[in-house]
Design a protein around this motif. Structure first.
Motif, mmCIF file in Angstrom:
data_model
loop_
_atom_site.group_PDB
_atom_site.id
_atom_site.type_symbol
_atom_site.label_atom_id
_atom_site.label_comp_id
_atom_site.label_asym_id
_atom_site.label_seq_id
_atom_site.Cartn_x
_atom_site.Cartn_y
_atom_site.Cartn_z
ATOM 1 N N THR A 2 -10.682 -7.961 -19.880
ATOM 2 C CA THR A 2 -10.108 -6.456 -19.949
ATOM 3 C C THR A 2 -10.025 -5.525 -21.068
ATOM 4 O O THR A 2 -10.426 -5.453 -21.888
ATOM 5 C CB THR A 2 -8.431 -6.929 -19.812
ATOM 6 N N ALA A 3 -9.963 -3.927 -20.456
ATOM 7 C CA ALA A 3 -10.351 -2.963 -21.368
ATOM 8 C C ALA A 3 -8.969 -3.220 -22.427
ATOM 9 O O ALA A 3 -10.150 -2.808 -23.818
ATOM 10 C CB ALA A 3 -9.847 -1.924 -20.545
ATOM 11 N N SER A 4 -8.199 -3.723 -22.552
ATOM 12 C CA SER A 4 -7.159 -3.071 -23.701
ATOM 13 C C SER A 4 -7.733 -5.070 -24.245
ATOM 14 O O SER A 4 -7.017 -4.679 -25.274
ATOM 15 C CB SER A 4 -5.423 -3.631 -22.982
ATOM 16 N N GLY A 5 -7.801 -6.305 -23.690
ATOM 17 C CA GLY A 5 -8.152 -7.429 -24.415
ATOM 18 C C GLY A 5 -9.773 -7.124 -25.144
ATOM 19 O O GLY A 5 -9.748 -6.986 -26.390
ATOM 20 N N LEU A 6 -10.921 -6.012 -24.610
ATOM 21 C CA LEU A 6 -12.200 -5.680 -25.362
ATOM 22 C C LEU A 6 -11.743 -5.503 -26.525
ATOM 23 O O LEU A 6 -12.511 -5.031 -27.291
ATOM 24 C CB LEU A 6 -13.203 -5.327 -24.462
ATOM 25 N N ALA A 7 -10.883 -4.481 -26.785
ATOM 26 C CA ALA A 7 -10.728 -3.167 -27.496
ATOM 27 C C ALA A 7 -9.672 -3.950 -28.412
ATOM 28 O O ALA A 7 -9.888 -3.112 -30.054
ATOM 29 C CB ALA A 7 -9.626 -2.338 -26.689
ATOM 30 N N GLU A 8 -9.866 -5.049 -28.472
ATOM 31 C CA GLU A 8 -9.032 -5.952 -29.636
ATOM 32 C C GLU A 8 -9.615 -5.908 -30.393
ATOM 33 O O GLU A 8 -9.815 -6.816 -31.516
ATOM 34 C CB GLU A 8 -7.831 -6.574 -28.881
ATOM 35 N N TRP A 9 -10.732 -6.501 -30.324
ATOM 36 C CA TRP A 9 -11.764 -7.089 -30.772
ATOM 37 C C TRP A 9 -13.052 -7.232 -30.848
ATOM 38 O O TRP A 9 -14.151 -6.883 -31.513
ATOM 39 C CB TRP A 9 -12.445 -8.459 -30.647
ATOM 40 N N PHE A 10 -13.485 -6.386 -29.934
ATOM 41 C CA PHE A 10 -15.490 -5.577 -29.365
ATOM 42 C C PHE A 10 -15.737 -4.683 -29.498
ATOM 43 O O PHE A 10 -16.670 -4.127 -29.900
ATOM 44 C CB PHE A 10 -15.769 -5.786 -27.260
ATOM 45 N N ALA A 11 -14.998 -3.526 -29.270
ATOM 46 C CA ALA A 11 -14.868 -2.073 -30.088
ATOM 47 C C ALA A 11 -13.569 -1.393 -30.225
ATOM 48 O O ALA A 11 -12.956 -1.479 -30.306
ATOM 49 C CB ALA A 11 -15.594 -1.365 -28.327
ATOM 50 N N ASP A 12 -14.472 -0.292 -30.886
ATOM 51 C CA ASP A 12 -13.171 0.670 -31.596
ATOM 52 C C ASP A 12 -11.980 1.092 -30.265
ATOM 53 O O ASP A 12 -10.963 0.797 -30.833
ATOM 54 C CB ASP A 12 -13.876 1.713 -32.641
ATOM 55 N N ASP A 13 -12.222 1.040 -29.684
ATOM 56 C CA ASP A 13 -11.666 1.033 -27.766
ATOM 57 C C ASP A 13 -12.464 0.959 -26.793
ATOM 58 O O ASP A 13 -14.185 1.409 -26.757
ATOM 59 C CB ASP A 13 -11.037 2.598 -28.618
#
Length: 133
Positions: A26-37
């Motif tokens: 998910t976008a929100s999940g990936l934003a927590e660790w993978f990318a700045d946003d």
């Protein structure tokens, strides 16, 4: 023209697969660790990843609930059109050790293997802190 290479790595994560899956898909999940946003355009299902001053768009081209998610970056040049970059995040459970592993597949023209290893090591540490694993 630089030649793309496949980087793979395995990381043990002390969390359940069901808990981890939203962080890889998910976008929100990936934003927590993978990318700045990370944002998703619901019309075309295109994910936009923000890192420092860079923006990259990718499509979720494959996924299976609680197993894997594969993102293919949209072409930025002719080489990308012929041979697109992608990353796949795969969750695996080892029955013998009762451990959960996140397997990384990163296919890109990133040519410094050590730097790429360090980058993924850092990202996984953020993920571990986020999920408590």
């Amino acid at each position: 023209m630089s030649k793309k290479k496949l980087f793979t790595a395995d990381y043990e994560i002390h969390a359940s697969i069901k808990m981890l899956y939203p962080y890889i898909q998910t976008a929100s999940g990936l934003a927590e660790w993978f990318a700045d946003d990370v944002r998703i355009n619901n019309e075309d299902k295109c994910f936009t990843f923000f890192w420092d001053s860079e923006v990259h768009k990718a499509k979720l081209v494959g996924h299976r609930t609680n197993h894997f998610a594969r993102f293919e970056f949209l072409p930025e040049n002719d080489d990308d059109t012929r041979d697109p970059s992608y990353f796949e995040l795969r969750l695996e459970f080892n029955e013998l050790t009762q451990s959960v592993y996140l397997k990384i597949f990163d296919y890109s023209d990133f040519d410094d293997h050590k730097e790429l290893q360090d980058l993924w090591d850092g990202l996984i540490e953020i993920l571990r802190k986020t999920v408590g694993g």
